[in-house]
Design a protein around this motif. Sequence first.
Motif, PDB file in Angstrom:
ATOM      1  N   VAL A 291       0.866  -1.167   0.000  1.00  0.00           N
ATOM      2  CA  VAL A 291       0.000   0.000   0.000  1.00  0.00           C
ATOM      3  C   VAL A 291       0.901   1.215   0.000  1.00  0.00           C
ATOM      4  O   VAL A 291       1.894   1.268   0.733  1.00  0.00           O
ATOM      5  N   ALA A 292       0.560   2.186  -0.802  1.00  0.00           N
ATOM      6  CA  ALA A 292       1.380   3.401  -0.862  1.00  0.00           C
ATOM      7  C   ALA A 292       1.417   4.047   0.517  1.00  0.00           C
ATOM      8  O   ALA A 292       0.377   4.213   1.152  1.00  0.00           O
ATOM      9  N   PRO A 293       2.598   4.376   1.002  1.00  0.00           N
ATOM     10  CA  PRO A 293       2.693   5.005   2.325  1.00  0.00           C
ATOM     11  C   PRO A 293       2.027   6.372   2.317  1.00  0.00           C
ATOM     12  O   PRO A 293       2.092   7.099   1.326  1.00  0.00           O
ATOM     13  N   GLU A 294       1.361   6.631   3.421  1.00  0.00           N
ATOM     14  CA  GLU A 294       0.732   7.947   3.538  1.00  0.00           C
ATOM     15  C   GLU A 294       1.797   8.962   3.917  1.00  0.00           C
ATOM     16  O   GLU A 294       2.426   8.847   4.960  1.00  0.00           O
ATOM     17  N   SER A 295       2.014   9.887   3.055  1.00  0.00           N
ATOM     18  CA  SER A 295       2.977  10.971   3.363  1.00  0.00           C
ATOM     19  C   SER A 295       2.295  12.288   3.043  1.00  0.00           C
ATOM     20  O   SER A 295       1.498  12.363   2.104  1.00  0.00           O
ATOM     21  N   PRO A 296       2.602  13.267   3.803  1.00  0.00           N
ATOM     22  CA  PRO A 296       1.946  14.547   3.545  1.00  0.00           C
ATOM     23  C   PRO A 296       2.344  15.095   2.168  1.00  0.00           C
ATOM     24  O   PRO A 296       3.461  14.895   1.707  1.00  0.00           O
ATOM     25  N   ALA A 297       1.375  15.713   1.554  1.00  0.00           N
ATOM     26  CA  ALA A 297       1.641  16.321   0.250  1.00  0.00           C
ATOM     27  C   ALA A 297       2.626  17.472   0.424  1.00  0.00           C
ATOM     28  O   ALA A 297       2.583  18.187   1.435  1.00  0.00           O
TER      29      ALA A 297
END
Length: 141
Positions: free
Chosen positions: A131-137
Amino acid sequence: MSLKKINTFLAATFILFILWFGTEYILSPETTAPGYGLPSWPSGDGDGFLVVKGIRDVVLALVLGILLVTGHRRALGWVLLVEALAAYGDMTNVLAHHGSVATALGVHGLTATLMVVNGLLIMRETRDVAVAPESPAPQPA
């Protein structure tokens, strides 16, 4: 042999089996019906009800086939689990109407259980999908 190849082979086998069986009910319900396991069958215009089972089976097979061909493996696993309920329902129907216990358990029950196993194996195969890691935009400076 990888788990994915085994799962694909099992799923393809189910698809072909269900498609074949459903087509038999559509093309010649009067000769296919005795293998279902019930003690008696409708006569006269009752054959139309048998075609309904054939159509159901063909549609179930096509849904599985589309998911397999398009590579939606996690959805394929879920649908195998859900569609196993149709085979368990057939088993229950045969048992509830005093049909052949051997056919109820050996055909419908075994098919349903193998579908559940195949569905669970596919779910296991697909659980580790990254799953794509959640990183802030990135924020404009």
